[in-house]
Motif scaffolding. Sequence first.
Motif, PDB file in Angstrom:
ATOM      1  N   ARG A  72      -0.231   2.542  10.851  1.00  0.00           N
ATOM      2  CA  ARG A  72       0.980   3.355  11.596  1.00  0.00           C
ATOM      3  C   ARG A  72       2.083   2.458  11.467  1.00  0.00           C
ATOM      4  NH1 ARG A  72      -4.153   4.116  13.811  1.00  0.00           N
ATOM      5  NH2 ARG A  72      -4.812   6.115  14.751  1.00  0.00           N
ATOM      6  N   LEU A  73       3.119   3.270  11.361  1.00  0.00           N
ATOM      7  CA  LEU A  73       4.590   2.807  11.223  1.00  0.00           C
ATOM      8  C   LEU A  73       5.272   3.041  12.559  1.00  0.00           C
ATOM      9  CD1 LEU A  73       5.543   3.738   7.575  1.00  0.00           C
ATOM     10  CD2 LEU A  73       4.371   1.758   8.424  1.00  0.00           C
ATOM     11  N   LYS A  74       6.094   2.176  12.901  1.00  0.00           N
ATOM     12  CA  LYS A  74       7.044   2.315  14.147  1.00  0.00           C
ATOM     13  C   LYS A  74       7.750   3.548  14.116  1.00  0.00           C
ATOM     14  CE  LYS A  74       7.227  -2.686  15.662  1.00  0.00           C
ATOM     15  NZ  LYS A  74       8.371  -3.653  15.576  1.00  0.00           N
ATOM     16  N   GLY A  75       7.726   4.401  14.919  1.00  0.00           N
ATOM     17  CA  GLY A  75       8.562   5.663  14.986  1.00  0.00           C
ATOM     18  C   GLY A  75       7.913   6.708  14.312  1.00  0.00           C
ATOM     19  N   GLU A  76       6.680   6.679  13.696  1.00  0.00           N
ATOM     20  CA  GLU A  76       6.149   7.726  12.731  1.00  0.00           C
ATOM     21  C   GLU A  76       5.014   8.155  13.508  1.00  0.00           C
ATOM     22  OE1 GLU A  76       6.812   9.155  10.047  1.00  0.00           O
ATOM     23  OE2 GLU A  76       8.510   8.155   9.349  1.00  0.00           O
TER      24      GLU A  76
ATOM     25  N   GLN B 224       2.970  10.195  11.826  1.00  0.00           N
ATOM     26  CA  GLN B 224       1.929  10.161  10.967  1.00  0.00           C
ATOM     27  C   GLN B 224       1.074   9.061  10.550  1.00  0.00           C
ATOM     28  OE1 GLN B 224       3.861  11.198   6.949  1.00  0.00           O
ATOM     29  NE2 GLN B 224       2.008  11.415   6.002  1.00  0.00           N
ATOM     30  N   VAL B 225      -0.242   9.019  10.224  1.00  0.00           N
ATOM     31  CA  VAL B 225      -0.986   7.938  10.124  1.00  0.00           C
ATOM     32  C   VAL B 225      -1.420   7.915   8.362  1.00  0.00           C
ATOM     33  CG1 VAL B 225      -3.186   6.819  10.344  1.00  0.00           C
ATOM     34  CG2 VAL B 225      -2.156   7.990  12.258  1.00  0.00           C
ATOM     35  N   PHE B 226      -1.167   6.861   7.782  1.00  0.00           N
ATOM     36  CA  PHE B 226      -1.295   6.650   6.368  1.00  0.00           C
ATOM     37  C   PHE B 226      -2.859   6.337   6.306  1.00  0.00           C
ATOM     38  CE2 PHE B 226       3.158   6.326   6.956  1.00  0.00           C
ATOM     39  CZ  PHE B 226       3.738   7.183   5.941  1.00  0.00           C
ATOM     40  N   LYS B 227      -3.658   6.878   5.373  1.00  0.00           N
ATOM     41  CA  LYS B 227      -5.095   6.565   5.421  1.00  0.00           C
ATOM     42  C   LYS B 227      -5.603   6.273   3.736  1.00  0.00           C
ATOM     43  CE  LYS B 227      -7.274   8.805   9.143  1.00  0.00           C
ATOM     44  NZ  LYS B 227      -8.473   9.968   9.571  1.00  0.00           N
ATOM     45  N   LYS B 228      -6.210   5.145   3.504  1.00  0.00           N
ATOM     46  CA  LYS B 228      -6.761   4.948   2.247  1.00  0.00           C
ATOM     47  C   LYS B 228      -8.110   4.491   2.061  1.00  0.00           C
ATOM     48  CE  LYS B 228      -5.996   2.336  -1.937  1.00  0.00           C
ATOM     49  NZ  LYS B 228      -5.330   1.656  -2.692  1.00  0.00           N
ATOM     50  N   ALA B 229      -9.038   5.108   1.446  1.00  0.00           N
ATOM     51  CA  ALA B 229     -10.377   4.903   1.407  1.00  0.00           C
ATOM     52  C   ALA B 229     -10.675   4.146   0.312  1.00  0.00           C
ATOM     53  CB  ALA B 229     -11.242   5.968   1.439  1.00  0.00           C
ATOM     54  N   VAL B 230     -11.530   2.838   0.368  1.00  0.00           N
ATOM     55  CA  VAL B 230     -12.223   2.159  -0.755  1.00  0.00           C
ATOM     56  C   VAL B 230     -13.544   1.999  -0.704  1.00  0.00           C
ATOM     57  CG1 VAL B 230     -11.992  -0.250  -1.865  1.00  0.00           C
ATOM     58  CG2 VAL B 230      -9.856   0.776  -0.742  1.00  0.00           C
TER      59      VAL B 230
ATOM     60  N   MET C 275       0.560  -1.174   0.101  1.00  0.00           N
ATOM     61  CA  MET C 275       0.011   0.042   0.035  1.00  0.00           C
ATOM     62  C   MET C 275       0.903   1.221   0.128  1.00  0.00           C
ATOM     63  SD  MET C 275      -3.108   0.987   2.384  1.00  0.00           S
ATOM     64  CE  MET C 275      -4.046  -0.482   2.092  1.00  0.00           C
ATOM     65  N   TRP C 276       1.959   1.394   0.926  1.00  0.00           N
ATOM     66  CA  TRP C 276       2.781   2.523   0.736  1.00  0.00           C
ATOM     67  C   TRP C 276       4.111   2.094   1.235  1.00  0.00           C
ATOM     68  CZ3 TRP C 276      -1.776   2.573   3.740  1.00  0.00           C
ATOM     69  CH2 TRP C 276      -2.684   3.576   3.579  1.00  0.00           C
ATOM     70  N   SER C 277       5.334   2.732   0.915  1.00  0.00           N
ATOM     71  CA  SER C 277       6.466   2.190   1.033  1.00  0.00           C
ATOM     72  C   SER C 277       7.255   3.283   1.598  1.00  0.00           C
ATOM     73  CB  SER C 277       7.150   1.996  -0.371  1.00  0.00           C
ATOM     74  OG  SER C 277       8.581   1.707  -0.205  1.00  0.00           O
ATOM     75  N   THR C 278       7.675   2.968   2.872  1.00  0.00           N
ATOM     76  CA  THR C 278       8.791   3.848   3.649  1.00  0.00           C
ATOM     77  C   THR C 278      10.011   3.095   3.811  1.00  0.00           C
ATOM     78  OG1 THR C 278       6.698   4.940   4.591  1.00  0.00           O
ATOM     79  CG2 THR C 278       8.858   5.345   5.756  1.00  0.00           C
ATOM     80  N   GLU C 279      11.075   3.819   3.962  1.00  0.00           N
ATOM     81  CA  GLU C 279      12.359   3.003   4.246  1.00  0.00           C
ATOM     82  C   GLU C 279      12.482   2.770   5.606  1.00  0.00           C
ATOM     83  OE1 GLU C 279      15.509   5.231   2.658  1.00  0.00           O
ATOM     84  OE2 GLU C 279      15.046   5.221   0.445  1.00  0.00           O
ATOM     85  N   ASP C 280      12.982   1.622   6.005  1.00  0.00           N
ATOM     86  CA  ASP C 280      13.447   0.972   7.095  1.00  0.00           C
ATOM     87  C   ASP C 280      12.243   1.383   8.167  1.00  0.00           C
ATOM     88  OD1 ASP C 280      16.731   2.508   6.597  1.00  0.00           O
ATOM     89  OD2 ASP C 280      15.780   0.455   6.233  1.00  0.00           O
ATOM     90  N   LYS C 281      10.807   1.323   7.866  1.00  0.00           N
ATOM     91  CA  LYS C 281       9.945   1.621   8.715  1.00  0.00           C
ATOM     92  C   LYS C 281       9.030   0.369   8.567  1.00  0.00           C
ATOM     93  CE  LYS C 281      11.053   5.595  10.164  1.00  0.00           C
ATOM     94  NZ  LYS C 281      11.586   5.752  11.684  1.00  0.00           N
TER      95      LYS C 281
END
Length: 216
Positions: free
Chosen positions: A76-80, A82-88, A1-7
């Motif tokens: 929610r990613l560790k150490g972040e 910010q909350v990533f959201k997606k609606a379907v 869904m999303w890509s964040t380095e080392d998270k």
Amino acid sequence: MWSTEDKCIFKIDWTLSPGEHAKDEYVLYYYSNLSVPIGRFQNRVHLMGDILCNDGSLLLQDVQEADQGTYICEIRLKGESQVFKKAVVLHVLPEEPKELMVHVGGLIQMGCVFQSTEVKHVTKVEWIFSGRRAKEEIVFRYYHKLRMSAEYSQSWGHFQNRVNLVGDIFHNDGSIMLQGVRESDGGNYTCSIHLGNLVFKKTIVLHVSPEEPRSI
């Protein structure tokens, strides 16, 4: 869904908003390597995404009319913070008939469509017939070998040369057309559509009535 380095994914929440002033409800949450479906979604949902690749995709089975609405995924990613959201938005279509009637000598289309948001190719379609007296037998098979980019389809036994694939495989449609219907064709037809490790099944009961009298 999303890509964040080392998270890595720390928590996932799936909720449903039915709309029309109905209350939002939890569908599933993931926390500390534990996936928990909630309420009426128990035994019908599970995470199918690769958590290690930050994929929190959800699979919903045995879809009901009440399942229609907007599904919101929060990751929610560790150490972040910010909350990533997606609606379907899910639209539920009316159920296709499970019983069909046809006259001897006629032709009948039997539908089998897998509604899925997964971007995967159909690898196999199989139709199995089970009559009142006869043992189960293969009606039709379709294979798609991705590595070879090759397709194979074949009707079997006494269905040979009487069954054709009429569905659009690229839209997960494995519908078939049966021609020259015989009285012995009456029975249960079970369709299986394979998309990788996902399998959708549907059974149709076909009733065959005597040939219509010809007018003089």
